[in-house]
Design a protein around this motif. Structure first.
Motif, mmCIF file in Angstrom:
data_model
loop_
_atom_site.group_PDB
_atom_site.id
_atom_site.type_symbol
_atom_site.label_atom_id
_atom_site.label_comp_id
_atom_site.label_asym_id
_atom_site.label_seq_id
_atom_site.Cartn_x
_atom_site.Cartn_y
_atom_site.Cartn_z
ATOM 1 N N SER A 1 -11.498 3.071 -3.142
ATOM 2 C CA SER A 1 -11.357 3.061 -4.599
ATOM 3 C C SER A 1 -10.126 2.272 -5.023
ATOM 4 O O SER A 1 -10.165 1.524 -6.015
ATOM 5 C CB SER A 1 -11.275 4.498 -5.131
ATOM 6 O OG SER A 1 -10.210 5.204 -4.520
ATOM 7 N N LEU A 2 -9.021 2.414 -4.286
ATOM 8 C CA LEU A 2 -7.812 1.668 -4.637
ATOM 9 C C LEU A 2 -8.021 0.174 -4.440
ATOM 10 O O LEU A 2 -7.610 -0.642 -5.261
ATOM 11 C CB LEU A 2 -6.628 2.158 -3.795
ATOM 12 C CG LEU A 2 -5.277 1.490 -4.070
ATOM 13 C CD1 LEU A 2 -4.893 1.620 -5.537
ATOM 14 C CD2 LEU A 2 -4.194 2.091 -3.176
ATOM 15 N N GLY B 1 -0.734 5.632 -4.311
ATOM 16 C CA GLY B 1 -0.908 4.329 -4.949
ATOM 17 C C GLY B 1 0.346 3.879 -5.683
ATOM 18 O O GLY B 1 0.710 2.691 -5.659
ATOM 19 N N ASP C 1 -1.098 10.170 1.743
ATOM 20 C CA ASP C 1 -2.476 10.275 1.270
ATOM 21 C C ASP C 1 -3.207 11.458 1.903
ATOM 22 O O ASP C 1 -4.104 12.034 1.293
ATOM 23 C CB ASP C 1 -3.223 8.967 1.575
ATOM 24 C CG ASP C 1 -4.578 8.887 0.878
ATOM 25 O OD1 ASP C 1 -4.686 9.395 -0.255
ATOM 26 O OD2 ASP C 1 -5.511 8.326 1.464
ATOM 27 N N THR D 1 -1.480 7.734 -11.607
ATOM 28 C CA THR D 1 -2.107 6.813 -10.673
ATOM 29 C C THR D 1 -1.314 5.513 -10.633
ATOM 30 O O THR D 1 -0.365 5.322 -11.392
ATOM 31 C CB THR D 1 -3.554 6.475 -11.086
ATOM 32 O OG1 THR D 1 -3.519 5.640 -12.267
ATOM 33 C CG2 THR D 1 -4.371 7.723 -11.366
ATOM 34 N N ILE D 2 -1.742 4.611 -9.790
ATOM 35 C CA ILE D 2 -1.129 3.293 -9.695
ATOM 36 C C ILE D 2 -1.138 2.572 -11.046
ATOM 37 O O ILE D 2 -0.278 1.746 -11.336
ATOM 38 C CB ILE D 2 -1.856 2.443 -8.619
ATOM 39 C CG1 ILE D 2 -1.084 1.138 -8.351
ATOM 40 C CG2 ILE D 2 -3.298 2.188 -9.014
ATOM 41 C CD1 ILE D 2 -1.700 0.309 -7.230
ATOM 42 N N ASP E 1 2.058 10.152 -5.946
ATOM 43 C CA ASP E 1 0.773 9.487 -5.767
ATOM 44 C C ASP E 1 0.938 8.320 -4.791
ATOM 45 O O ASP E 1 1.811 7.457 -5.003
ATOM 46 C CB ASP E 1 0.254 8.972 -7.113
ATOM 47 C CG ASP E 1 -1.032 8.189 -6.960
ATOM 48 O OD1 ASP E 1 -2.070 8.816 -6.694
ATOM 49 O OD2 ASP E 1 -0.983 6.945 -7.093
ATOM 50 N N THR F 1 -4.701 5.343 2.852
ATOM 51 C CA THR F 1 -4.166 4.381 1.890
ATOM 52 C C THR F 1 -3.360 3.282 2.577
ATOM 53 O O THR F 1 -3.509 2.101 2.271
ATOM 54 C CB THR F 1 -3.281 5.088 0.848
ATOM 55 O OG1 THR F 1 -4.101 5.931 0.035
ATOM 56 C CG2 THR F 1 -2.588 4.081 -0.063
#
Length: 197
Positions: A59-60, A170, A12, A110-111, A168, A20
């Protein structure tokens, strides 16, 4: 996830705040401390969602909380054990809630792309072992699929060229979670979940 805390933080740091791993460790510890015995599936997911929301302001973490709330709504009228064959339905609900909250799209790296890939891979499967094996393969394959592509949302979008060659965080975290569920906490009954690593 504790083992992955620093590797995820390091990943991250290349693209974001570098927290993260720490955030996910804190969130998972909070979820693990929740007693959901004796309540319905929907109530359990709702309780976990509130816990996730309170444990991290990232945010995650917020996306994960939104996903859990969506799954809670999806299971509201259900009683008894959740049928394995309907697991993809839960992931699609989680995916859509995350897309709406994050104002993002599939393909943004993204995740959420990982959640979608797993949902697609397990759709139509019946049996926890088959589902978990397919989920692990999909969660790991989607990371490879997005290598060479730029991140299009979040702070990472500021460095499109740099993000091409970086995974990424995530997505990496999601693959680790799926792998952990499949190998350490198999929910299949009398079936063998393949250990991929």
């Amino acid at each position: 996830m504790t083992i992955l805390e620093e590797p995820l933080n390091a990943a991250d740091r290349e693209l974001g705040d570098g927290d993260t791993g720490t955030m996910l460790t804190r969130l998972l510890r909070a979820l693990a401390s929740v007693d959901i015995r004796g309540i319905s599936l929907s109530e359990a997911f709702n309780t976990l969602a509130f816990t996730a929301s309170a444990s991290t302001g990232s945010s995650l973490g917020t996306l994960i909380s939104a996903a859990l709330f969506a799954v809670s709504r999806q299971t509201q009228s259900h009683t008894g054990p959740w049928p394995a064959s309907e697991t993809a339905t839960l992931l699609r609900s989680a995916r859509d809630a995350m897309l709406e909250l994050g104002k993002s799209r599939l393909g943004d790296k993204t995740i959420i792309d990982s959640v979608d890939a797993v949902a697609v891979s397990i759709d139509g499967l019946n049996g926890w072992a088959a589902i978990m094996n397919a989920a692990v393969e999909a969660a790991e394959a989607v990371i490879l699929h997005f290598r060479g592509r730029s991140c299009r949302v979040g702070r990472a979008r500021i460095w499109p060229e740099k993000s091409r060659d970086l995974d990424d965080p995530g997505m990496v975290a999601f693959a680790a979670l799926v792998r952990t569920v499949a190998t350490d906490y198999p929910v299949c009954r009398g079936e063998t979940v393949r250990r991929t690593r």
